[in-house]
Structure formats: C-alpha cells, structure tokens
Design an enzyme around this catalytic site. Structure first.
Site, mmCIF file in Angstrom:
data_model
loop_
_atom_site.group_PDB
_atom_site.id
_atom_site.type_symbol
_atom_site.label_atom_id
_atom_site.label_comp_id
_atom_site.label_asym_id
_atom_site.label_seq_id
_atom_site.Cartn_x
_atom_site.Cartn_y
_atom_site.Cartn_z
ATOM 1 N N ASP A 7 0.864 -1.192 0.000
ATOM 2 C CA ASP A 7 0.000 0.000 0.000
ATOM 3 C C ASP A 7 0.894 1.234 0.000
ATOM 4 O O ASP A 7 2.075 1.168 0.335
ATOM 5 C CB ASP A 7 -0.922 0.027 1.230
ATOM 6 N N SER A 8 0.279 2.369 -0.359
ATOM 7 C CA SER A 8 1.017 3.624 -0.314
ATOM 8 C C SER A 8 1.384 3.984 1.127
ATOM 9 O O SER A 8 2.248 4.828 1.338
ATOM 10 C CB SER A 8 0.148 4.738 -0.890
ATOM 11 N N CYS A 70 -4.213 -1.544 -2.227
ATOM 12 C CA CYS A 70 -4.340 -0.108 -2.465
ATOM 13 C C CYS A 70 -5.235 0.055 -3.687
ATOM 14 O O CYS A 70 -4.886 -0.381 -4.784
ATOM 15 C CB CYS A 70 -2.950 0.470 -2.745
ATOM 16 N N GLU A 162 -2.808 9.153 7.857
ATOM 17 C CA GLU A 162 -1.348 8.964 7.865
ATOM 18 C C GLU A 162 -0.687 9.827 8.941
ATOM 19 O O GLU A 162 0.313 9.447 9.523
ATOM 20 C CB GLU A 162 -0.742 9.298 6.492
ATOM 21 N N CYS A 194 -11.147 2.480 -0.527
ATOM 22 C CA CYS A 194 -9.761 2.846 -0.195
ATOM 23 C C CYS A 194 -9.436 2.056 1.057
ATOM 24 O O CYS A 194 -10.242 2.023 1.999
ATOM 25 C CB CYS A 194 -9.647 4.341 0.074
ATOM 26 N N HIS A 196 -7.544 2.579 3.419
ATOM 27 C CA HIS A 196 -7.442 3.342 4.672
ATOM 28 C C HIS A 196 -8.807 3.474 5.367
ATOM 29 O O HIS A 196 -8.863 3.664 6.573
ATOM 30 C CB HIS A 196 -6.927 4.760 4.407
HETATM 31 N N1 DGL Z 1 -5.021 3.094 0.683
HETATM 32 C C1 DGL Z 1 -4.913 3.447 -0.667
HETATM 33 C C2 DGL Z 1 -6.156 3.146 -1.442
HETATM 34 O O1 DGL Z 1 -6.757 2.118 -1.171
HETATM 35 C C3 DGL Z 1 -4.141 4.667 -1.027
HETATM 36 C C4 DGL Z 1 -4.571 5.964 -0.583
HETATM 37 C C5 DGL Z 1 -3.627 7.066 -0.998
HETATM 38 O O2 DGL Z 1 -2.410 6.868 -0.957
HETATM 39 O O3 DGL Z 1 -4.120 8.137 -1.359
HETATM 40 O O4 DGL Z 1 -6.550 3.856 -2.328
#
Ligand code: DGL
Length: 273
Positions: A7-8, A70, A162, A194, A196
């Site tokens: 993931d990012s 992600c 984050e 997402c 997150h």
């Molecule tokens: N958690 C990621 C997603 O599912 C990335 C969110 C991001 O880096 O903006 O999109």
C-alpha cells in the site's frame, strides 16, 4: 513462501490483518510507501512508477505474488502492469474484483455476462485518483447492469489518517458523506474503496445510517486470496518470514501501525528515490 502486501502507506494494514488472520501459516511481507503517500492525489503515471518500484522491491524479498492492497494503485496502474510489465512467473492482484463480486452476488471468477442485481444505488467513497480512473464502474459494468453508482472523492482523509489525526479524519468523512447524500439521498450500499477507510468504518456507518450496507475490502480480499492460493499453491514464493517494510520513518510508521492493529509491529526502512 511469502506473499507481498503493498500500500502507499498504512491503509493496507487493514488487508494485511485480515489475510494474516485467515492464513496464519503464510508469511506476509508488508510494504508501505509512506514516503510518497498519499497516492490518491497523484496522476496515473506517477502512481504507476511508484507502484512498480514497490512491487519490484517485494519480488526482491521473495514474494512472487503481490497483493496491491491499495485501490488507487489497483485503479490507476494494475491494468497497465498486467498488460506489459509483469513477468510470466510473477502475479500481482488488485483489491477491486473481490469487492465487486461480493456486491454483485457472484462466486469468485464467475465471468458470465452482466446481469441485474439486487442493489441498485451504490455510493462509492475513494481517493480522487480512484474516482477519476472510473475503474470501479468499468469492473462493475462487466458484471452487473442497471446499477447507479455515485462516487465521492474523499480528499484529505488519507493524509489525516497517515498523520494520525483521527479527529480531522472523522470530520472529513462526515462532510464527504453529507456531500454524497446531497447527490444520492438514499444509497442502499456503500463501498469503502480505499484501504485506509476501514479504519473509519464506524464513522462511515454512523454518517450513512444503519440501513446502508457498508462493504469494506479486508475480509473479502482475504477470502479470495485463500481461494487463489488453494488453486495456485506454487505462487507462494521463496520468502519465509513475515516482515514490515516502509520507505518512511520506521519508528513513526510503527507507532501508528501498532495503534491501528493493536499489536506491536516493527518496521524496517527501505530506501527508494
Ligand atoms: N489506501 C490506498 C487506497 O486504497 C491509497 C490511498 C492514498 O495513498 O491516497 O486507495
């Protein structure tokens, strides 16, 4: 025999947690590109370059199979990676398809033509990059007809998570749900598109109301990974140990990860341009 989870940043930990619980004997190597997070405000080329560099790093760790935990990378980069970049002996899987199969009441890998489904009004919450890719609508159109999708780009939520600012994250989630409800007052289902966002799932559910079914990915991805590994046991790769890697500051990333997963996690720093 390790599987990579990318993931990012911290969001993929929601997926890591679910896959590790479901497959306790499989070692997982987690890679968070915290130095470059968020991806959701970057253009597709940028997301592609960062994602391919991160996946290569996981291959170096002995992970022949990598899960893009992600949505932004799955939406903006995965198709291009699969078309021209991934060598035949490696696999990279995204997180979209298991979710859409659940929403459209399909068995894994059921590729029959699109058909009418029960849920007709769907709210999609995702990063600006995922929303503008329209990848969710594209994948949905392969499987269902007559579904009205209203997408809300949730600017700022990933940054707040984050940074560990959960008060700001909650305020932003509530305002994004309000904005969506102005355009679609009565969604039947909501997709947390997402990885997150499951960290804010209670807030989404509360703001949407108890009658809206909220789909989040972690458990769906875990179930489909189990199914995939049963069919492709050779994709387990050579790596034998679980570990957590980050391009960010390992101490601060570990503190937040420990807080989110409620268990102690140590991260190792890896250098990336
Ligand atoms: N958690 C990621 C997603 O599912 C990335 C969110 C991001 O880096 O903006 O999109």
């Amino acid at each position: 025999m390790a599987v990579g989870v990318f993931d990012s940043g911290l969001g993929g930990l929601t997926v890591l947690d679910a896959v590790a619980k479901r497959l306790p004997d499989v070692p997982f190597v987690y890679f968070g590109d915290n130095k470059h997070t968020p991806y959701g405000v970057r253009d597709a080329e940028d997301v592609y370059q960062l994602t391919t560099a991160s996946v290569e790093r996981l291959w170096d760790e002995g992970c022949d199979l990598v899960i893009l935990a992600c949505n932004t990378a799955s939406a903006a980069a995965l198709k291009r990676m699969q078309e021209s970049w991934i060598p035949p002996e490696k696999r990279v899987l995204g997180v979209f398809v298991p979710l859409i199969e659940a929403l459209t009441e399909r068995q894994w890998g059921d590729n029959s033509p699109p058909r009418e489904v029960e849920t007709k009004h769907v709210a999609l919450f995702a990063t600006p990059a995922t929303v503008s890719s329209r990848a969710f609508q594209r994948e949905l159109a392969f499987r269902a007809i007559g579904v009205d999708v209203e997408a809300q780009p949730c600017g700022g939520v990933v940054d707040a998570i984050e940074e560990g600012d959960m008060i700001l994250a909650e305020a932003l989630v509530r305002s994004h749900v309000e904005a969506l409800k102005r355009r679609m007052p009565h969604p039947e289902a909501a997709i947390l598109g997402c990885t997150h966002y499951p960290l804010m799932e209670d807030v989404f559910q509360d703001a949407l109301g108890a009658d809206v079914k909220v789909f989040s990915q972690a458990n769906l991805v875990a179930a489909s990974l189990e199914d995939y590994l049963n069919r492709h046991p050779d994709m387990l790769g050579l790596g034998a140990e679980s570990s957590f890697l980050t391009t960010g500051d390992p101490k601060s990333v570990a503190n937040k990860a420990t807080q989110f997963l409620r268990r102690k996690i140590e991260f190792r720093h890896v250098e990336m341009e």
